[in-house]
Write a protein that holds these residues in place. Structure first.
Motif, PDB file in Angstrom:
ATOM      1  N   LYS A 596      10.956  -4.483 -28.780  1.00  6.11           N
ATOM      2  CA  LYS A 596      11.686  -4.875 -29.980  1.00  6.11           C
ATOM      3  C   LYS A 596      12.608  -3.773 -30.481  1.00  6.11           C
ATOM      4  N   SER A 597      12.195  -2.533 -30.286  1.00  4.74           N
ATOM      5  CA  SER A 597      13.032  -1.418 -30.747  1.00  4.74           C
ATOM      6  C   SER A 597      14.200  -1.147 -29.824  1.00  4.74           C
ATOM      7  N   GLY A 598      14.214  -1.747 -28.639  1.00  9.12           N
ATOM      8  CA  GLY A 598      15.301  -1.510 -27.702  1.00  9.12           C
ATOM      9  C   GLY A 598      15.094  -0.307 -26.819  1.00  9.12           C
ATOM     10  N   LEU A 599      14.008   0.441 -27.002  1.00  6.10           N
ATOM     11  CA  LEU A 599      13.781   1.640 -26.199  1.00  6.10           C
ATOM     12  C   LEU A 599      13.525   1.287 -24.736  1.00  6.10           C
ATOM     13  N   ALA A 600      12.781   0.208 -24.496  1.00 13.22           N
ATOM     14  CA  ALA A 600      12.514  -0.187 -23.114  1.00 13.22           C
ATOM     15  C   ALA A 600      13.806  -0.542 -22.386  1.00 13.22           C
ATOM     16  N   GLY A 601      14.697  -1.246 -23.064  1.00  8.81           N
ATOM     17  CA  GLY A 601      15.977  -1.584 -22.449  1.00  8.81           C
ATOM     18  C   GLY A 601      16.818  -0.356 -22.156  1.00  8.81           C
ATOM     19  N   VAL A 668      25.200  -4.927 -26.515  1.00  7.62           N
ATOM     20  CA  VAL A 668      25.589  -3.626 -25.971  1.00  7.62           C
ATOM     21  C   VAL A 668      24.629  -3.209 -24.860  1.00  7.62           C
ATOM     22  N   GLN A 669      23.329  -3.398 -25.076  1.00  7.12           N
ATOM     23  CA  GLN A 669      22.371  -3.080 -24.025  1.00  7.12           C
ATOM     24  C   GLN A 669      22.577  -3.949 -22.790  1.00  7.12           C
ATOM     25  N   VAL A 722      32.855  -6.501 -26.207  1.00  7.64           N
ATOM     26  CA  VAL A 722      31.943  -5.657 -25.441  1.00  7.64           C
ATOM     27  C   VAL A 722      31.833  -6.157 -24.007  1.00  7.64           C
ATOM     28  N   LEU A 723      31.736  -7.495 -23.818  1.00 10.11           N
ATOM     29  CA  LEU A 723      31.590  -8.054 -22.476  1.00 10.11           C
ATOM     30  C   LEU A 723      32.839  -7.852 -21.627  1.00 10.11           C
TER      31      LEU A 723
END
Length: 1037
Positions: A596-601, A668-669, A722-723
């Motif tokens: 959820k925090s985006g750290l894994a991505g 963005v990720q 972005v894309l």
């Protein structure tokens, strides 16, 4: 009785140039005049009055008890009016002067009063209250001397074996204790309380006619305090005194020892010094939390004062603060201060209610963090207090532990903010010491240690992890000092977390909470750097020392020991690989909580970029195998690159498998992930042994773009901006990638992005459906069942199988077409595809056995035309697996298809291919088990076929399978073997004997021996049935 030579007078002793008497007590020098008495003066253990006589005198002086005698606060009793006091004193004097049995008490009382002129004068005073107080104190001192003499006398006859020990000679009965408590209360209320200055008196003032003359206040107060301090030395009398009247005694000692001169008229400086020493002695002897509570009251807490009382004077507040600081700096003083403040002074609040009062705990923590003025230096204060603060984390009481944990955490965090260097030196370093001791950065003296030596015991390691959890996670202060100190041990915590995942340990949860807290609170760059360190991609995080090893503890924890050397290189390599694999799995599981925090991505994207960079470096570097003349350094560098590449590949594969599709939290990720994959695909097109994995990764990435464009995310104009960064990469991919389908999809995606989704070709929609999991139609599934990509084909087959299970109407209508699709896919070489097809056929056959089984049996007996013999045999074996799955699914209904199934397997047992023959025999044995060995008339054919194959087949594995069928038959029939196999039992026995004697294959011989043992056991049961004793009761009509 001879006068005592050792009992000094009770009143103020004469001055001798400031010198002390040589007989001063080491505890209370200023009270030596009251405490130093010989056995003769005390009357001895035999000659003195009995304690009961002294208690009787106390009761006579006080009169009958009133209803208020058990009150907690002292004061003049309502029944003790001046006339009553005079009358009681006269009765006591009359009893002492003439009554039988009172002579010993009269002599002891006279000796006590002779040493205390102030009390003697008070007894003869015309003020009833002061006279009664002095009389009570004189009798209490007599009781104290008698009890001390009895305690010092030889003990009585020892108790009989098994009997409880007798009470001591100085023990008071319950009634006597009640009378003593009443006398102490009256002495304090009549003697001490009226003589306290108004600014010190916390209780009600004296009653009418009981007030002392102002000129004698100081002298009388000193006499009463001296007597009470002496009484406090004996436990039997000190317990009721200090339990109920400690506050008033401290008031008196503070006023006499530290008060202004106006409060101490008639008191010399030496006597004041003695009061100061007595004050500290009393505070040292009592229960320290109680001392802290009473000092807080003296300091002037509003809720402890009556409504009409004034605030404590400034000198008293300063004194109490100084005394509280002394309590704090004593050994165990921190815990005493915390308990004294949190437990309250009135006893009304429960411990649980105090635990919930977090504001009070925080206030105590901030008080402890402030250095007292009398401390030598700030560092000296931290050196004394910080170990005690860490000890607060180890309180065992569950309810109190929450209070102390809150106080300790608040104190530590406050110190870390105000004095970071001292807090790190005296708090954080000792807190983390067990983890740092075994860190990679630590220098271990290996020459002083033996293999298997325990570096960190289980209890110490578990306590350290729990303390870190309490301070860092529960305290939840993400300052740079705390994050930096914790980062130095995260590698060891992660190793412990990975170890706990493999074993049953309570340390898994706290270690996971610590790691997740750091990753959440740290800056994103710092968190990514730590993840790289935990993944062994960098050295930002010191890991567990290579010479250290984790070992399972006996209490569910773990211990860290020195690794034992192993001589087996293969075993060492296996342990190393297993440990690395476990670390990767643990890291992926840890990241699954950070989606959820985006750290894994972000970490996933970093790994993909790292993989591309490593591959580029690998291609640019010379190959040592091609250039063997390279230096040893180049060879080591090449091995390091290969190891790093394998590690990154392992991480990417584990993240793809273990992290869900919600790994990316924003556009963005997604764009960064896709850019990394597309850049790698453009730079290194899929080829070689890893081509399939590369192609699947690229297909997943492009499908993700299609899903985003297909409505999985509500896109804005800024998202398309972005894309559009992907357009150059998609254009290059559409021109250079070798796969035409990928080229077409890349071109269509570029068009869809440039037109903001207004023009979306069909390939984009199909790719989006495959990612989003939209249900395709039957026609689409039938087409996908022939897709060249194995994953798409297998997914379509499993979807068709699920439709069969759900009894989809269209699937029911097209069941023959579905059977044909499944049968054709059974011949596919990919295991995922043909297993999916086998599952589909099994489900279809179990739902419609009457229609499907004949077709399967025909296919099993006659392989498809135009195929090679080897491929035909493999296909038939797969169909055999299908038939066995159908048999299991049918259950009891399999009896309807018994003979066709047995005939099909018997024909397969005579096939030219040896593998098919062995497979058919194995299926035949399992079919017999499902049939319950009820083969009917076909049993003759089965046994003849098995016997012939076991004797004549040229392949050992086929003969082995035939003998195994015999073993299954004999074992399953058990006692019925002589009935079911009656006609063929002799032939089977001869066959087994032949195999045992003539067979060359050891496994086949073993099967035959097992079969003979089963046959022997079954025949013995028939020939020699077990004898059982039975009693039958027949009821006659």
């Amino acid at each position: 009785m001879a006068p005592s030579s050792a009992a000094p007078p009770l009143t103020r002793p004469p001055h001798h140039g400031g010198r002390r008497s040589p007989a001063l007590s080491p505890d209370l020098p200023m009270m030596a005049a009251l405490g130093h008495s010989s056995p003769d003066m005390a009357g001895g253990a035999q000659a003195g009055p009995e304690p009961a006589r002294v208690v009787e005198a106390l009761e006579l002086l006080l009169g009958p008890p009133s209803n208020g005698d058990n009150a907690a606060e002292p004061g003049p009793e309502t029944a003790l009016c001046p006339e009553t006091l005079r009358r009681n004193a006269a009765a006591l004097e009359e009893r002492l002067s003439g009554a039988a049995g009172w002579a010993a008490l009269r002599e002891l009382r006279a000796a006590v009063l002779s040493r205390a002129p102030a009390l003697a004068a008070g007894v003869a005073s015309t003020e009833p209250g002061w006279a009664a107080a002095c009389g009570l104190l004189a009798l209490l001192l007599c009781l104290k001397e008698r009890l001390a003499a009895l305690a010092a006398s030889p003990s009585a006859t020892p108790a009989a074996p098994g009997a409880p020990p007798p009470p001591g000679a100085d023990t008071l009965s319950v009634g006597q204790e009640r009378a003593v408590r009443r006398a102490v209360r009256a002495a304090v209320g009549l003697g001490l309380l009226p003589h306290l200055p108004s600014e010190l008196g916390p209780g009600p003032g004296p009653g009418p006619g009981l007030g002392p003359p102002p000129s004698t206040r100081g002298i009388r107060l000193f006499a009463v305090v001296a007597a009470l301090v002496e009484l406090a030395r004996l436990p039997a009398l000190g317990a009721p005194l200090l339990a109920r009247h400690l506050r008033l005694l401290l008031f008196g000692l503070c006023g006499l020892g530290h008060g202004p001169a106006a409060l101490c008229q008639g008191i010399s400086e030496a006597e004041r010094a003695q009061c100061r020493e007595a004050l500290r002695d009393i505070l040292d002897r009592v229960y320290q939390p109680l001392a802290v509570q009473e000092l807080l009251v003296l300091q002037g807490q509003p809720k402890q004062r009556s409504l009409g009382a004034r605030a404590a004077p400034a000198w008293l507040r300063r004194l109490c603060g100084h005394l509280l600081s002394e309590r704090l700096l004593r050994p165990g003083g921190v815990q005493a201060v915390v308990r004294g403040i949190l437990e309250g002074t009135d006893g009304g609040a429960s411990a649980e209610a105090a635990a919930l009062d977090w504001r009070k705990c925080d206030a105590v923590g901030k008080i402890l963090a402030a250095c007292p003025q009398q401390c030598l230096s700030l560092e000296d204060y931290y050196r004394q207090v910080c170990p005690q603060i860490l000890d607060l984390l180890h309180i065992q009481d569950k309810v109190a532990a929450r209070q102390f944990q809150r106080v300790a955490t608040t104190t530590l965090l406050t110190m870390a903010r105000e004095q970071p260097q001292l807090a790190e030196k005296h708090l954080l370093q000792p807190l983390l010491a067990p983890l740092r001791r075994c860190s990679e950065a630590a220098e271990l003296a290996l020459e002083d240690l033996t293999a298997g030596a325990v570096l960190v015991p289980e209890a110490e390691l578990g306590s350290c992890v729990e303390d870190v959890l309490k301070v860092y996670v529960v305290g939840n202060d993400s300052s740079s000092l705390l994050l930096g100190s914790l980062q130095s041990v995260l590698g060891v915590v992660f190793s412990l977390y990975s170890f706990a995942k493999q074993n049953v340990s309570y340390l898994r949860s706290p270690c996971q909470d610590i790691l997740l807290w750091f990753l959440e609170k740290a800056e994103r760059e710092q968190s990514l750097a730590v993840l790289k360190g935990l993944a062994r991609l960098s050295s930002h995080v010191p890991t567990l020392h290579p010479q250290c090893q984790l070992r399972v503890g006996s209490e569910g924890g773990a211990a860290i020991v020195l690794e034992e050397a192993t001589s087996d290189e293969d075993e060492a390599l296996y342990q190393k690989i297993s440990l690395e694999q476990c670390h990767v799995e643990s890291l992926v599981e840890l990241l699954s909580h950070c989606q959820k925090s985006g750290l894994a991505g972000d970490f996933f994207i970093h790994c993909l970029k790292e993989l591309t960079q490593v591959a580029a470096e690998d291609e640019a570097a010379p190959n040592p195998a091609v250039q063997p003349a390279g230096s040893l350094l180049e060879l080591e560098q090449s091995q390091a690159r290969q190891g790093r590449k394998l590690l990154v590949l392992q991480l990417v594969a584990a993240l793809c498998e273990g992290v869900s599709d919600t790994v990316f939290t924003d556009i963005v990720q997604v764009q960064e992930f896709l850019a990394a994959v597309l850049h790698r695909a453009c730079a290194h097109p899929a080829q070689g042994p890893g081509a399939a994995a590369e192609a699947q990764t690229l297909a997943m990435a492009m499908g993700l773009v299609a899903a985003v464009l297909g409505g999985a995310v509500q896109l804005k104009s800024s998202d398309f901006a972005v894309l559009k960064r992907l357009v150059p990469l998609l254009e290059e991919l559409s021109r250079t990638y070798p796969d035409p389908l990928t080229q077409e999809l890349a071109s269509d995606l570029r068009i869809a992005i440039c037109t903001h989704g207004a023009c979306s070709p069909g390939t984009v929609g199909s790719a989006a459906d495959s990612v989003l999991g939209r249900k395709p139609g039957m026609a689409e599934l039938l087409v996908s069942a022939y897709d060249p990509q194995p994953p798409s084909r297998a997914a379509a087959l499993r979807h068709l199988a699920s439709l069969v299970t759900q009894r989809d109407p269209e699937a029911l209508r097209l069941q023959e077409k579905l059977l044909q699709v499944f049968l054709e896919n059974v011949q596919h070489e990919d295991a995922f595809v043909y297993l999916s097809a086998i599952q589909g056929i099994a489900l279809l056959s179990s739902e419609y056995p009457e229609r499907i089984l004949p077709v399967l049996l025909a296919q099993y007996e006659r392989p498809a035309q135009g195929t090679e013999d080897a491929m035909a045999a493999v296909t038939r074996m797969k169909l055999g697996e299908v038939l066995m799955r159908v048999t299991r699914a049918l259950g009891d209904m399999v009896f309807q298809h018994r003979e066709p199934l047995i005939r099909a397997f018997l024909r397969g047992a005579r096939d030219p291919d040896s593998a098919l023959r062995a497979s058919s025999l194995s299926n035949l044995g399992e079919l017999c088990q499902h049939l319950g060995f009820q083969l009917g008339s076909i049993i003759q054919e089965v046994t003849c076929c098995v016997t012939a194959i076991a004797r004549t087949d040229p392949e050992a594995e086929v003969r082995r399978a035939a003998v195994h069928v015999v073993v299954v038959l004999l074992r399953g029939l058990s006692e019925k073997v002589t009935e079911v196999l009656q006609d063929v039992l002799r032939d089977l026995y001869r066959l087994l004997k032949h195999v045992v004697t003539a067979e060359r294959d050891a496994a086949t011989v073993l099967h035959a021996q097992l079969a003979l043992e089963e046959l022997d056991t079954a025949v013995r049961r028939v020939l020699f049935p077990p004898q059982t004793l039975e009693k039958k009761i027949v009821v006659l009509p």
